[in-house]
Write a protein that holds these residues in place. Structure first.
Motif, PDB file in Angstrom:
ATOM      1  N   UNK A   1      -4.945  -3.948  -8.145  1.00  0.00           N
ATOM      2  CA  UNK A   1      -6.269  -3.553  -7.774  1.00  0.00           C
ATOM      3  C   UNK A   1      -7.005  -4.480  -6.536  1.00  0.00           C
ATOM      4  N   UNK A   2      -6.338  -6.068  -6.917  1.00  0.00           N
ATOM      5  CA  UNK A   2      -6.811  -6.868  -5.357  1.00  0.00           C
ATOM      6  C   UNK A   2      -6.395  -6.291  -3.960  1.00  0.00           C
ATOM      7  N   UNK A   3      -4.885  -5.927  -4.234  1.00  0.00           N
ATOM      8  CA  UNK A   3      -4.657  -5.337  -3.230  1.00  0.00           C
ATOM      9  C   UNK A   3      -5.388  -4.173  -2.415  1.00  0.00           C
ATOM     10  N   UNK A   4      -5.875  -3.300  -3.026  1.00  0.00           N
ATOM     11  CA  UNK A   4      -6.578  -2.087  -3.048  1.00  0.00           C
ATOM     12  C   UNK A   4      -8.175  -2.422  -1.985  1.00  0.00           C
ATOM     13  N   UNK A   5      -8.115  -3.681  -3.235  1.00  0.00           N
ATOM     14  CA  UNK A   5      -9.934  -3.917  -2.846  1.00  0.00           C
ATOM     15  C   UNK A   5      -9.739  -4.934  -0.549  1.00  0.00           C
TER      16      UNK A   5
ATOM     17  N   UNK B   1     -11.200  -3.490   2.832  1.00  0.00           N
ATOM     18  CA  UNK B   1     -11.964  -4.364   3.199  1.00  0.00           C
ATOM     19  C   UNK B   1     -11.470  -4.678   4.369  1.00  0.00           C
ATOM     20  N   UNK B   2     -10.215  -5.086   4.717  1.00  0.00           N
ATOM     21  CA  UNK B   2     -10.036  -4.541   6.301  1.00  0.00           C
ATOM     22  C   UNK B   2      -9.145  -3.862   7.323  1.00  0.00           C
ATOM     23  N   UNK B   3     -10.221  -2.616   6.626  1.00  0.00           N
ATOM     24  CA  UNK B   3      -9.226  -1.358   7.295  1.00  0.00           C
ATOM     25  C   UNK B   3      -8.985  -0.957   8.481  1.00  0.00           C
ATOM     26  N   UNK B   4     -10.365  -0.896   9.244  1.00  0.00           N
ATOM     27  CA  UNK B   4     -10.609  -1.215  10.436  1.00  0.00           C
ATOM     28  C   UNK B   4      -9.914  -2.817  11.111  1.00  0.00           C
ATOM     29  N   UNK B   5      -9.284  -3.024  10.747  1.00  0.00           N
ATOM     30  CA  UNK B   5      -8.892  -3.937  11.496  1.00  0.00           C
ATOM     31  C   UNK B   5      -7.188  -4.449  11.790  1.00  0.00           C
ATOM     32  N   UNK B   6      -6.416  -3.876  10.257  1.00  0.00           N
ATOM     33  CA  UNK B   6      -5.189  -4.074   9.731  1.00  0.00           C
ATOM     34  C   UNK B   6      -4.472  -2.974  10.513  1.00  0.00           C
ATOM     35  N   UNK B   7      -3.594  -3.590  11.551  1.00  0.00           N
ATOM     36  CA  UNK B   7      -2.336  -2.225  11.888  1.00  0.00           C
ATOM     37  C   UNK B   7      -1.241  -1.746  10.658  1.00  0.00           C
ATOM     38  N   UNK B   8      -1.261  -2.897  10.379  1.00  0.00           N
ATOM     39  CA  UNK B   8       0.195  -2.758   9.309  1.00  0.00           C
ATOM     40  C   UNK B   8      -0.184  -3.734   8.114  1.00  0.00           C
TER      41      UNK B   8
ATOM     42  N   UNK C   1      -0.567   4.220  -1.193  1.00  0.00           N
ATOM     43  CA  UNK C   1      -2.105   5.428  -1.438  1.00  0.00           C
ATOM     44  C   UNK C   1      -2.572   4.877  -0.280  1.00  0.00           C
ATOM     45  N   UNK C   2      -3.160   3.222  -0.273  1.00  0.00           N
ATOM     46  CA  UNK C   2      -4.275   2.886   0.654  1.00  0.00           C
ATOM     47  C   UNK C   2      -3.810   2.850   1.708  1.00  0.00           C
TER      48      UNK C   2
ATOM     49  N   UNK D   1      -3.033   2.697   8.112  1.00  0.00           N
ATOM     50  CA  UNK D   1      -2.565   1.499   8.651  1.00  0.00           C
ATOM     51  C   UNK D   1      -0.287   1.620   8.396  1.00  0.00           C
ATOM     52  N   UNK D   2       0.410   1.410   9.677  1.00  0.00           N
ATOM     53  CA  UNK D   2       1.511   1.585   9.237  1.00  0.00           C
ATOM     54  C   UNK D   2       2.269   0.139   7.974  1.00  0.00           C
ATOM     55  N   UNK D   3       2.444   1.261   6.870  1.00  0.00           N
ATOM     56  CA  UNK D   3       3.070   0.312   6.531  1.00  0.00           C
ATOM     57  C   UNK D   3       4.804   0.378   6.379  1.00  0.00           C
ATOM     58  N   UNK D   4       5.008  -1.265   6.324  1.00  0.00           N
ATOM     59  CA  UNK D   4       6.577  -1.433   6.581  1.00  0.00           C
ATOM     60  C   UNK D   4       6.937  -2.225   4.924  1.00  0.00           C
TER      61      UNK D   4
END
Ligand SMILES: Cc1ncc(COP(=O)(O)O)c(C=O)c1O
Length: 468
Positions: free
Chosen positions: A209-213, A217-224, A249-250, A256-259
């Motif tokens: 739940x916290x991870x998704x939030x 919240x930071x999606x626009x600045x997250x590369x990975x 999913x998020x 965002x690139x999931x590593x």
């Protein structure tokens, strides 16, 4: 027992360790002259001094005093076959006389890459590096280039190598870490630039739940988002499938690139932990076992992302490194991976289950709070009975144990069992059930030896019925 008696108890264990390893003790003094702290690698150092090893074969190490130890450390999980595996030795012997590094492609390089592409679901193309550190670094650079974004999310307690961003909030101290909903970016030492802390978003492990939030919240600045499927340095805590699915999913939703950092967990299945969970990240980092005991790392994943490294592209992501893909490591790695097929993987995971069951029984018998957790061939001891879901749970056990954990480590060494000083034990294919049983017996004896010290110093570590 009086406080004085306790100190005497701990002192006698330290003396017993010195008596067991006099040559290592004197070499430690010599090493202090040339190495800060007496060692060239902080992670392998432990107190009061590390045993100096003179040779190793199969699952056994011999130290300079002639003590034989069963190796559950395996160079921090990198030696899947233990030491001097005959097939790996043959491969190195065949390669060494015809050159170790060409700065040119070689056949073994292509063959090892083909094997990994074939086995690991997320990997369409890949690159070798000289260490896991470089593998995760190149993955992050690839993600920044692909997205045009700056920040990286990593897990609290996660470790991805020897550079600042890979270590932010590795050790989340209770007075500095902030809330679990939004943990603070904490430096591990005084070398961390503020810019790195600002560019790293910390996520609590196993908290979907916290991870998704946080991702939203930071999606626009997250590369990975980078995550280990088993939180290694913080005590081999396995991620839940639900948590990894939430990250998948998020990140997918926000581009965002999931590593997945599978530097440790690739050993859990021929296709790594991602096969076990049925989740496909965009990039996967590897290392350790794929080098057959020689230095290695790798990054692989989606073809369109990996193509960003192609020197035939316009403005490629820079990827150099003098020893990447060197012929000697490739030969050793190929032999090691060919010998680690599905049957061996399953056998090794069963040995890990046996080790954990025996260790847990030893804690119960001793009346001391503790447990063994992990996944497959990877195990860690914790001085707590409570649930272990994240780095905060792990820290709580470490703080409660104080120096008891250190005394346990050297108690096991004296009984011929080598582990990481943070009480990580991993099994290798060179082991059989009798080696695992030897370690279980050693833990039973060591806990019995520690019990009077715990009674006097840390009674909170005793199980309720035992302390009554
Ligand atoms: C999960 C993980 N990632 C990356 C690394 C870094 O690998 P290396 O030590 O080969 O640089 C490690 C090393 O322990 C690790 O455990």
């Amino acid at each position: 027992m009086s406080a004085g008696g306790t100190a005497a108890g701990a002192d006698s264990l330290l003396k017993a360790y010195r008596d067991f390893s006099p040559t290592s003790a004197s070499l430690a003094e010599r090493a202090q002259q040339v190495f800060p702290g007496g060692d060239t690698r902080s992670s392998a150092h432990y107190m009061p001094y590390p045993l100096v090893i003179s040779r190793a074969e199969g699952c056994r190490l011999t130290d300079v005093d002639g003590n034989e130890l069963v190796d559950f450390m395996n160079n921090f999980t990198s030696l899947i076959h233990g030491h001097a595996h005959p097939g790996v030795v043959r491969a190195i012997q065949a390669q060494a006389p015809i050159g170790s590094a060409y700065a040119a492609p070689n056949l073994k390089q292509i063959e090892l890459a083909e094997l990994l592409v074939d086995r690991v679901p997320s990997i369409e193309q890949m690159r070798f590096t000289s260490s896991g550190t470089e593998g995760t670094l190149m993955a992050l650079r690839c993600a920044r280039a692909a997205t045009g974004r700056q920040k990286v999310m990593k897990m609290e307690g996660g470790y991805h190598g020897s550079y600042e961003q890979a270590e932010v909030s590795l050790v989340p101290m209770p007075d500095k870490r902030g809330s679990v909903e939004a943990p603070l970016s904490q430096p591990v030492d005084a070398s961390f630039p503020d810019s790195v802390l600002a560019d790293t978003v910390i996520c609590p492990y196993n908290e979907p739940v916290h991870a998704k939030a946080l991702i939203d919240r930071h999606a626009d600045e997250l590369a990975a988002v980078i995550v280990e499927p088993v939180l290694g340095s913080m005590g081999m805590i396995a991620a839940t499938t639900e948590f990894l699915e939430t990250l998948r999913e998020a990140t997918h939703r926000h581009g965002i690139v999931l590593i997945f950092d599978e530097v440790i967990t690739l050993r859990l299945d021929t296709g790594g932990a991602q096969s076990l969970h049925g989740i496909t990240p965009d990039l996967t980092c590897m290392g350790k076992i794929i080098g057959g005991g020689l230095p290695i790392g790798a990054v692989g994943g989606r073809r369109d992302l990996m193509q960003l490294f192609s020197p035939e592209q316009e403005n490629p992501v820079m990827h150099a490194s003098t020893f990447s893909g060197n012929a000697l490591t490739m030969a050793a790695g190929l032999a090691a991976m060919q010998a680690y097929g599905s049957d061996e993987t399953k056998r090794l995971n069963r040995l890990g289950d046996r080790l954990r069951a025996g260790f847990n029984e030893a804690f119960l018998q001793s009346g001391i709070r503790g447990q063994a957790v992990g996944a497959g061939s990877l195990t860690n001891l914790h001085f707590t009975e409570g649930p272990l879901n994240n780095a905060r749970d792990s820290m709580a056990g470490m703080i409660d144990a104080g120096r008891i954990a250190r005394l346990l480590h050297i108690g096991m060494l004296r009984r011929g069992v080598m582990s990481a000083s943070r009480l990580m034990y991993c099994v290798s294919t060179a082991m059989s059930e009798s080696d695992v049983d030897l370690a279980i017996g050693a833990l039973n004896e060591t806990l019995r030896e520690l019990r009077p010290i715990i009674e006097a110093e840390r009674p909170a570590l005793l199980l309720a019925a035992a302390s009554a």
